[in-house]
Design a protein around this motif. Structure first.
Motif, short mmCIF file in Angstrom:
data_model
loop_
_atom_site.label_atom_id
_atom_site.label_comp_id
_atom_site.label_asym_id
_atom_site.label_seq_id
_atom_site.Cartn_x
_atom_site.Cartn_y
_atom_site.Cartn_z
N UNK A 172 63.61 60.13 42.34
CA UNK A 172 63.82 59.62 40.99
C UNK A 172 63.88 60.76 39.97
N UNK A 173 63.06 61.78 40.15
CA UNK A 173 63.06 62.94 39.25
C UNK A 173 64.40 63.67 39.33
N UNK A 174 64.92 63.86 40.54
CA UNK A 174 66.22 64.53 40.69
C UNK A 174 67.33 63.73 40.00
N UNK A 175 67.27 62.43 40.12
CA UNK A 175 68.28 61.58 39.45
C UNK A 175 68.16 61.72 37.94
N UNK A 176 66.94 61.67 37.44
CA UNK A 176 66.72 61.81 36.00
C UNK A 176 67.27 63.15 35.50
N UNK A 177 66.96 64.23 36.21
CA UNK A 177 67.39 65.56 35.78
C UNK A 177 68.89 65.77 35.90
N UNK A 178 69.54 65.06 36.83
CA UNK A 178 70.98 65.23 37.04
C UNK A 178 71.84 64.21 36.32
N UNK A 179 71.20 63.39 35.49
CA UNK A 179 71.89 62.32 34.79
C UNK A 179 72.98 62.87 33.90
N UNK A 180 74.13 62.33 33.77
CA UNK A 180 74.63 61.08 34.30
C UNK A 180 75.31 61.23 35.66
N UNK A 181 75.52 62.47 36.12
CA UNK A 181 76.22 62.67 37.39
C UNK A 181 75.49 62.02 38.57
N UNK A 182 74.17 61.97 38.51
CA UNK A 182 73.37 61.44 39.61
C UNK A 182 73.15 59.93 39.52
N UNK A 183 73.69 59.30 38.49
CA UNK A 183 73.46 57.87 38.28
C UNK A 183 73.88 57.04 39.49
N UNK A 184 74.88 57.51 40.22
CA UNK A 184 75.37 56.77 41.39
C UNK A 184 74.31 56.69 42.49
N UNK A 185 73.31 57.57 42.47
CA UNK A 185 72.24 57.59 43.47
C UNK A 185 71.05 56.71 43.06
N UNK A 186 71.09 56.18 41.86
CA UNK A 186 69.95 55.43 41.33
C UNK A 186 69.61 54.20 42.17
N UNK A 187 70.60 53.43 42.52
CA UNK A 187 70.35 52.19 43.26
C UNK A 187 69.61 52.46 44.57
#
Length: 123
Positions: free
Chosen positions: A21-36
């Protein structure tokens, strides 16, 4: 399995979920696809914790088992809220809860502090 090993495993799994979750937060918005996927992993983890605590033969005191169930319900509701309205800052709650619970699991009975950097499991 050595004493404390289940606690360490649970702590490592919580750290893994928090790290995702931290990696997704830090890479937002590019990492948003990994959120689900990360939210699903975290939800499954908390489902297992809640189901285990609900077992009649679980050794934890009733009050602690109830606290686990209440925390799991909060996490499920917050996760649904994040899924409905994704935003990187909304991940902080899940990240912090996982890290705090993991720190408690890594703490040895009778010890006053937890390790500063628990190793993440490769599960």
């Amino acid at each position: 399995m050595a004493p404390g090993a289940p606690r360490e495993l649970e702590g490592n799994l919580l750290i893994k979920a928090a790290s995702q979750l931290q990696r997704i937060k830090e890479g937002w918005p590019d990492s948003k696809k990994e959120l689900s996927g990360a939210l699903l992993y975290n939800r499954k983890l908390w489902t297992i914790f809640a189901a285990s605590a609900a077992e009649d033969n679980h050794p934890l005191p009733r009050e602690i088992k109830q606290n686990i169930a209440n925390l799991a319900l909060f996490i499920f509701k917050h996760t649904a809220s994040v899924e409905a309205k994704p935003a990187p800052e909304r991940l902080d709650t899940l990240i912090n809860i996982n890290r705090q619970i993991a720190a408690g699991l890594f703490q040895k009975p009778g010890a006053s502090t937890a390790p500063s950097e628990p190793a993440a499991a490769n599960f």
